[in-house]
Motif scaffolding. Structure first.
Motif, PDB file in Angstrom:
ATOM      1  N   VAL A  45       0.838  -1.206   0.000  1.00 43.93           N
ATOM      2  CA  VAL A  45       0.000   0.000   0.000  1.00 43.93           C
ATOM      3  C   VAL A  45       0.872   1.256   0.000  1.00 43.93           C
ATOM      4  O   VAL A  45       0.652   2.190  -0.788  1.00 43.93           O
ATOM      5  N   ALA A  46       1.873   1.295   0.880  1.00 45.97           N
ATOM      6  CA  ALA A  46       2.722   2.487   0.985  1.00 45.97           C
ATOM      7  C   ALA A  46       3.544   2.705  -0.278  1.00 45.97           C
ATOM      8  O   ALA A  46       3.669   3.841  -0.765  1.00 45.97           O
ATOM      9  N   LEU A  47       4.122   1.642  -0.815  1.00 45.92           N
ATOM     10  CA  LEU A  47       4.938   1.772  -2.023  1.00 45.92           C
ATOM     11  C   LEU A  47       4.093   2.202  -3.217  1.00 45.92           C
ATOM     12  O   LEU A  47       4.476   3.105  -3.980  1.00 45.92           O
ATOM     13  N   PRO A  99      -7.895  -1.376   0.968  1.00 45.64           N
ATOM     14  CA  PRO A  99      -6.608  -0.806   0.543  1.00 45.64           C
ATOM     15  C   PRO A  99      -6.740   0.244  -0.553  1.00 45.64           C
ATOM     16  O   PRO A  99      -5.959   1.192  -0.591  1.00 45.64           O
ATOM     17  N   SER A 100      -7.702   0.079  -1.462  1.00 47.46           N
ATOM     18  CA  SER A 100      -7.847   1.048  -2.550  1.00 47.46           C
ATOM     19  C   SER A 100      -8.160   2.443  -2.019  1.00 47.46           C
ATOM     20  O   SER A 100      -7.687   3.447  -2.568  1.00 47.46           O
ATOM     21  N   VAL A 101      -8.948   2.511  -0.947  1.00 48.20           N
ATOM     22  CA  VAL A 101      -9.272   3.805  -0.335  1.00 48.20           C
ATOM     23  C   VAL A 101      -8.008   4.441   0.243  1.00 48.20           C
ATOM     24  O   VAL A 101      -7.793   5.654   0.110  1.00 48.20           O
ATOM     25  N   VAL A 102      -7.173   3.643   0.877  1.00 51.88           N
ATOM     26  CA  VAL A 102      -5.933   4.153   1.459  1.00 51.88           C
ATOM     27  C   VAL A 102      -5.021   4.698   0.369  1.00 51.88           C
ATOM     28  O   VAL A 102      -4.465   5.798   0.488  1.00 51.88           O
ATOM     29  N   GLY A 119       7.871   5.520   4.630  1.00 54.75           N
ATOM     30  CA  GLY A 119       7.705   5.298   6.065  1.00 54.75           C
ATOM     31  C   GLY A 119       6.532   6.074   6.630  1.00 54.75           C
ATOM     32  O   GLY A 119       5.731   5.537   7.408  1.00 54.75           O
ATOM     33  N   GLY A 120       6.401   7.336   6.232  1.00 51.81           N
ATOM     34  CA  GLY A 120       5.271   8.135   6.707  1.00 51.81           C
ATOM     35  C   GLY A 120       3.944   7.610   6.219  1.00 51.81           C
ATOM     36  O   GLY A 120       2.936   7.670   6.939  1.00 51.81           O
ATOM     37  N   MET A 121       3.925   7.064   5.008  1.00 54.43           N
ATOM     38  CA  MET A 121       2.671   6.528   4.469  1.00 54.43           C
ATOM     39  C   MET A 121       2.234   5.259   5.210  1.00 54.43           C
ATOM     40  O   MET A 121       1.043   4.996   5.343  1.00 54.43           O
ATOM     41  N   ILE A 122       3.205   4.485   5.682  1.00 56.29           N
ATOM     42  CA  ILE A 122       2.861   3.306   6.476  1.00 56.29           C
ATOM     43  C   ILE A 122       2.139   3.719   7.757  1.00 56.29           C
ATOM     44  O   ILE A 122       1.130   3.131   8.154  1.00 56.29           O
ATOM     45  N   VAL A 123       2.660   4.762   8.388  1.00 55.85           N
ATOM     46  CA  VAL A 123       2.030   5.257   9.616  1.00 55.85           C
ATOM     47  C   VAL A 123       0.669   5.868   9.311  1.00 55.85           C
ATOM     48  O   VAL A 123      -0.295   5.699  10.082  1.00 55.85           O
ATOM     49  N   PHE A 124       0.569   6.568   8.184  1.00 61.64           N
ATOM     50  CA  PHE A 124      -0.684   7.223   7.832  1.00 61.64           C
ATOM     51  C   PHE A 124      -1.823   6.220   7.665  1.00 61.64           C
ATOM     52  O   PHE A 124      -2.986   6.514   7.974  1.00 61.64           O
ATOM     53  N   THR A 125      -1.515   5.027   7.180  1.00 61.70           N
ATOM     54  CA  THR A 125      -2.561   4.019   6.998  1.00 61.70           C
ATOM     55  C   THR A 125      -3.210   3.623   8.318  1.00 61.70           C
ATOM     56  O   THR A 125      -4.373   3.209   8.340  1.00 61.70           O
ATOM     57  N   SER A 126      -2.453   3.739   9.420  1.00 66.19           N
ATOM     58  CA  SER A 126      -3.007   3.340  10.718  1.00 66.19           C
ATOM     59  C   SER A 126      -4.165   4.234  11.128  1.00 66.19           C
ATOM     60  O   SER A 126      -5.140   3.772  11.735  1.00 66.19           O
ATOM     61  N   SER A 127      -4.074   5.531  10.812  1.00 64.31           N
ATOM     62  CA  SER A 127      -5.161   6.437  11.178  1.00 64.31           C
ATOM     63  C   SER A 127      -6.424   6.106  10.399  1.00 64.31           C
ATOM     64  O   SER A 127      -7.534   6.164  10.937  1.00 64.31           O
ATOM     65  N   LEU A 128      -6.270   5.734   9.141  1.00 63.82           N
ATOM     66  CA  LEU A 128      -7.435   5.354   8.342  1.00 63.82           C
ATOM     67  C   LEU A 128      -8.001   4.007   8.812  1.00 63.82           C
ATOM     68  O   LEU A 128      -9.214   3.814   8.843  1.00 63.82           O
ATOM     69  N   SER A 129      -7.111   3.105   9.177  1.00 64.54           N
ATOM     70  CA  SER A 129      -7.568   1.806   9.682  1.00 64.54           C
ATOM     71  C   SER A 129      -8.317   1.960  10.998  1.00 64.54           C
ATOM     72  O   SER A 129      -9.297   1.269  11.260  1.00 64.54           O
ATOM     73  N   ALA A 130      -7.851   2.894  11.849  1.00 66.64           N
ATOM     74  CA  ALA A 130      -8.517   3.133  13.134  1.00 66.64           C
ATOM     75  C   ALA A 130      -9.933   3.663  12.935  1.00 66.64           C
ATOM     76  O   ALA A 130     -10.817   3.428  13.767  1.00 66.64           O
ATOM     77  N   LEU A 131     -10.161   4.358  11.814  1.00 70.03           N
ATOM     78  CA  LEU A 131     -11.496   4.870  11.508  1.00 70.03           C
ATOM     79  C   LEU A 131     -12.374   3.830  10.822  1.00 70.03           C
ATOM     80  O   LEU A 131     -13.554   4.092  10.553  1.00 70.03           O
ATOM     81  N   GLY A 132     -11.791   2.671  10.517  1.00 71.31           N
ATOM     82  CA  GLY A 132     -12.563   1.614   9.882  1.00 71.31           C
ATOM     83  C   GLY A 132     -12.674   1.737   8.381  1.00 71.31           C
ATOM     84  O   GLY A 132     -13.505   1.055   7.765  1.00 71.31           O
ATOM     85  N   ILE A 133     -11.851   2.605   7.755  1.00 72.62           N
ATOM     86  CA  ILE A 133     -11.945   2.778   6.310  1.00 72.62           C
ATOM     87  C   ILE A 133     -10.648   2.377   5.601  1.00 72.62           C
ATOM     88  O   ILE A 133     -10.529   2.554   4.393  1.00 72.62           O
ATOM     89  N   GLY A 134      -9.706   1.853   6.349  1.00 68.74           N
ATOM     90  CA  GLY A 134      -8.452   1.428   5.752  1.00 68.74           C
ATOM     91  C   GLY A 134      -8.380  -0.083   5.660  1.00 68.74           C
ATOM     92  O   GLY A 134      -9.324  -0.744   5.224  1.00 68.74           O
ATOM     93  N   ILE A 135      -7.232  -0.637   6.045  1.00 68.16           N
ATOM     94  CA  ILE A 135      -7.065  -2.090   6.053  1.00 68.16           C
ATOM     95  C   ILE A 135      -8.013  -2.689   7.079  1.00 68.16           C
ATOM     96  O   ILE A 135      -8.010  -2.290   8.249  1.00 68.16           O
ATOM     97  N   GLN A 136      -8.798  -3.661   6.660  1.00 72.56           N
ATOM     98  CA  GLN A 136      -9.824  -4.205   7.528  1.00 72.56           C
ATOM     99  C   GLN A 136      -9.325  -5.409   8.323  1.00 72.56           C
ATOM    100  O   GLN A 136      -8.571  -6.241   7.802  1.00 72.56           O
TER     101      GLN A 136
END
Length: 257
Positions: A55-57, A112-115, A179-196
């Motif tokens: 996802v990050a790459l 993942p597509s949303v992220v 590296g920053g994008m990997i961390v950014f995905t966590s905020s979206l996942s915490a909202l339930g719209i990222g990696i499920q």
């Protein structure tokens, strides 16, 4: 390690066992312990690299390519086109990323597509501004004026003369985003719209581990955090090495030596 996850991971990364939750490092055959659901942390780190890195790459590469292309065009285009491109970047800056992610989740569904789309939308303006500044700097150099005086066309000047001289900046900035994008995905996942869940993901592991730090189980969030730190540093060092490779002055100096 993530590519060889089926071979290297000692346990099923999604297998929960309440009887062995919060095991410490090295306890009962779990080299890095277990999390709040009794899942093996080492296995989740190995499998989580597949999701997090892809996802990050992908997002970083797409954003870097699009942003760099826009910057190159804006740097050598007329004032009207350059102004249109850069004002569009200002408009994108004004949109909250979370709102964009929520809108994409409604249209495409969480995943993942949303992220990827959210990261690309958020990062393109930054890449464009950084590369645009470098392109404008290179535009006034003597080698560009020489190419113009020799009758070189716009595409030749842009891709044969300017791009090699800004490639190092693009590569360094692009690799530093990962590296920053990997961390950014966590905020979206915490909202339930990222990696499920229950899919293993480094960002989600950090987010879930942060909730149990107060109970004293610091390692649950610390271990994936260290992995993200090491990966981010690795990509930064990779960018530095590639910058030296792509830098025409250093390359010429090595050949001369």
């Amino acid at each position: 390690m993530s590519l060889l996850a089926p071979v290297l991971a000692p346990y099923d990364p999604d297998l929960a066992d309440g009887a062995v939750k919060y095991l410490g490092i090295g306890e009962q055959g779990h080299l890095l312990g277990t999390d709040d659901q009794g899942r093996d942390i080492l296995s989740r780190l190995i499998w989580g690299g597949r999701t997090s890195l892809i996802v990050a790459l992908l997002a970083s590469v797409l954003a870097t390519l699009v942003g760099s292309a826009l910057a190159l065009v804006a740097g050598f285009a007329g004032d009207r086109l350059a102004g249109l491109i850069m004002r569009s970047m200002d408009i994108m800056f004004a949109f909250p990323v979370i709102i964009v992610a929520l809108a994409a989740a409604v249209i495409l569904g969480p995943g993942p597509s949303v992220v990827v789309l959210s990261i690309v939308f958020a990062v393109i303006p930054y890449v464009t501004r950084v590369v645009f500044a470098e392109v404008k700097l290179q535009r006034g150099r003597e080698y560009v004026e020489a190419a113009v005086s020799l009758g070189a066309g716009f595409p030749a000047i842009l891709f044969r003369e300017v791009l090699p001289n800004v490639a190092g900046q693009i590569v360094v900035y692009g690799t530093g985003l990962v590296g920053g994008m990997i961390v950014f995905t966590s905020s979206l996942s915490a909202l339930g719209i990222g990696i499920q869940p229950p899919t293993a993901d480094w960002g989600r592991m950090i987010s879930e581990g942060a909730k149990v730090i107060i109970s004293g189980n610091v390692y649950v969030a610390l271990l994936p955090g260290l992995v993200v730190l090491v990966v981010a540093l690795a990509f930064n060092w990779l960018g530095d090495g590639l910058r030296d490779v792509f830098d025409p002055y250093k390359r010429h100096k090595r050949k001369a030596g």
